[in-house]
Design a protein around this motif. Structure first.
Motif, short mmCIF file in Angstrom:
data_model
loop_
_atom_site.label_atom_id
_atom_site.label_comp_id
_atom_site.label_asym_id
_atom_site.label_seq_id
_atom_site.Cartn_x
_atom_site.Cartn_y
_atom_site.Cartn_z
N VAL A 142 24.85 47.89 26.94
CA VAL A 142 26.28 47.61 26.77
C VAL A 142 26.74 48.05 25.39
CG1 VAL A 142 28.03 45.78 26.62
CG2 VAL A 142 26.28 45.67 28.40
N LEU A 143 25.92 47.81 24.38
CA LEU A 143 26.27 48.12 23.00
C LEU A 143 25.99 49.58 22.62
CD1 LEU A 143 24.92 44.84 21.40
CD2 LEU A 143 27.32 45.50 21.68
N ASP A 144 25.31 50.32 23.48
CA ASP A 144 25.00 51.73 23.22
C ASP A 144 26.24 52.57 23.48
OD1 ASP A 144 24.09 54.34 23.09
OD2 ASP A 144 22.45 54.05 24.52
N GLU A 145 26.78 53.17 22.42
CA GLU A 145 28.01 53.97 22.52
C GLU A 145 27.87 55.17 23.43
OE1 GLU A 145 29.04 55.10 18.57
OE2 GLU A 145 29.75 53.10 18.05
N ALA A 146 26.66 55.67 23.59
CA ALA A 146 26.45 56.90 24.37
C ALA A 146 26.13 56.63 25.84
CB ALA A 146 25.32 57.71 23.75
N ASP A 147 25.85 55.39 26.20
CA ASP A 147 25.51 55.05 27.58
C ASP A 147 26.78 54.73 28.36
OD1 ASP A 147 24.57 54.09 30.00
OD2 ASP A 147 23.06 52.78 29.11
N THR A 148 27.27 55.69 29.13
CA THR A 148 28.54 55.50 29.85
C THR A 148 28.34 54.91 31.24
OG1 THR A 148 28.47 57.78 30.65
CG2 THR A 148 29.68 57.37 28.60
N VAL A 152 27.71 35.29 17.48
CA VAL A 152 26.81 35.26 18.63
C VAL A 152 25.76 36.36 18.46
CG1 VAL A 152 26.67 35.52 21.15
CG2 VAL A 152 28.68 34.44 20.11
N SER A 153 24.50 35.97 18.53
CA SER A 153 23.41 36.95 18.41
C SER A 153 23.20 37.65 19.75
CB SER A 153 22.12 36.25 17.99
OG SER A 153 21.65 35.44 19.06
N LYS A 154 22.43 38.74 19.70
CA LYS A 154 22.11 39.46 20.94
C LYS A 154 21.33 38.57 21.91
CE LYS A 154 21.83 44.24 19.30
NZ LYS A 154 20.91 45.39 19.17
N ALA A 155 20.38 37.82 21.37
CA ALA A 155 19.57 36.95 22.22
C ALA A 155 20.43 35.89 22.90
CB ALA A 155 18.46 36.30 21.40
N THR A 156 21.34 35.30 22.14
CA THR A 156 22.23 34.27 22.70
C THR A 156 23.15 34.86 23.76
OG1 THR A 156 22.19 33.03 20.63
CG2 THR A 156 24.02 32.58 22.13
N LEU A 157 23.74 36.03 23.47
CA LEU A 157 24.63 36.65 24.44
C LEU A 157 23.88 37.04 25.71
CD1 LEU A 157 27.41 37.61 25.25
CD2 LEU A 157 26.99 39.74 23.99
N ALA A 158 22.69 37.60 25.57
CA ALA A 158 21.89 37.96 26.74
C ALA A 158 21.58 36.73 27.58
CB ALA A 158 20.61 38.66 26.30
N ARG A 218 17.80 41.41 26.84
CA ARG A 218 18.37 42.05 25.65
C ARG A 218 18.47 43.55 25.83
NH1 ARG A 218 16.15 40.53 19.99
NH2 ARG A 218 17.45 42.33 19.59
N SER A 219 17.56 44.14 26.60
CA SER A 219 17.62 45.59 26.82
C SER A 219 18.87 45.96 27.61
CB SER A 219 16.36 46.11 27.50
OG SER A 219 16.19 45.52 28.77
N GLN A 220 19.27 45.09 28.56
CA GLN A 220 20.51 45.33 29.30
C GLN A 220 21.71 45.22 28.35
OE1 GLN A 220 21.19 46.40 32.30
NE2 GLN A 220 23.39 46.05 32.32
N LEU A 221 21.69 44.24 27.47
CA LEU A 221 22.76 44.08 26.49
C LEU A 221 22.79 45.27 25.53
CD1 LEU A 221 25.04 42.49 25.22
CD2 LEU A 221 23.33 41.18 23.94
N ASP A 222 21.62 45.78 25.17
CA ASP A 222 21.58 46.97 24.30
C ASP A 222 22.27 48.15 24.97
OD1 ASP A 222 20.31 45.79 22.14
OD2 ASP A 222 18.29 46.30 22.84
#
Length: 120
Positions: free
Chosen positions: A65-71, A46-52, A59-63
């Motif tokens: 989710v995938l950002d390890e530092a964004d708690t 599943v690509s980022k675009a598809t998941l978003a 995609r920025s919201q999904l990013d």
């Protein structure tokens, strides 16, 4: 001669005394979540675009989710992410004394076992 007040204490004790324990735990949990989402995306191809698109978000919201530092991940966003990947979430609250007791019990078992015994 100055003595180290942390000798004999755990790393968690040190982080707590420095006021960093909660932040460190949140960051560790978020790193695991981000890794699990990325692995689920790979497994499902599943690509980022598809998941978003499945999540009805950007995609920025999904990013985030995938950002390890964004708690700042919300349970709603995590739930929508999991659902869009065909997973579900499970959250547990664990008492700190339970974790310590398990660790101490494991150490006692390991030390009680000793070296293997050969029988003739």
């Amino acid at each position: 001669m100055s003595r180290n007040k942390h000798v004999g204490s755990s790393f968690d004790d040190f982080l707590e005394s420095e006021g960093l324990l909660e932040e460190s735990e949140a960051l560790a949990v978020k790193r695991v979540i981000a890794w699990q989402v990325a692995e689920a995306m790979k497994a499902g191809n599943v690509s980022k675009a598809t998941l978003a698109r499945r999540m009805h978000t950007s995609r920025s919201q999904l990013d985030r989710v995938l950002d390890e530092a964004d708690t700042g991940l919300t349970l709603d966003t995590l739930s929508r992410t999991a659902t869009a990947l065909g997973y579900r979430i499970k959250v547990d609250l664990v008492a700190p004394d339970v974790v310590v007791a398990k660790t101490q019990a494991t150490k006692r078992r390991k030390s009680a076992v000793g070296p293997p015994v050969q029988v003739a």
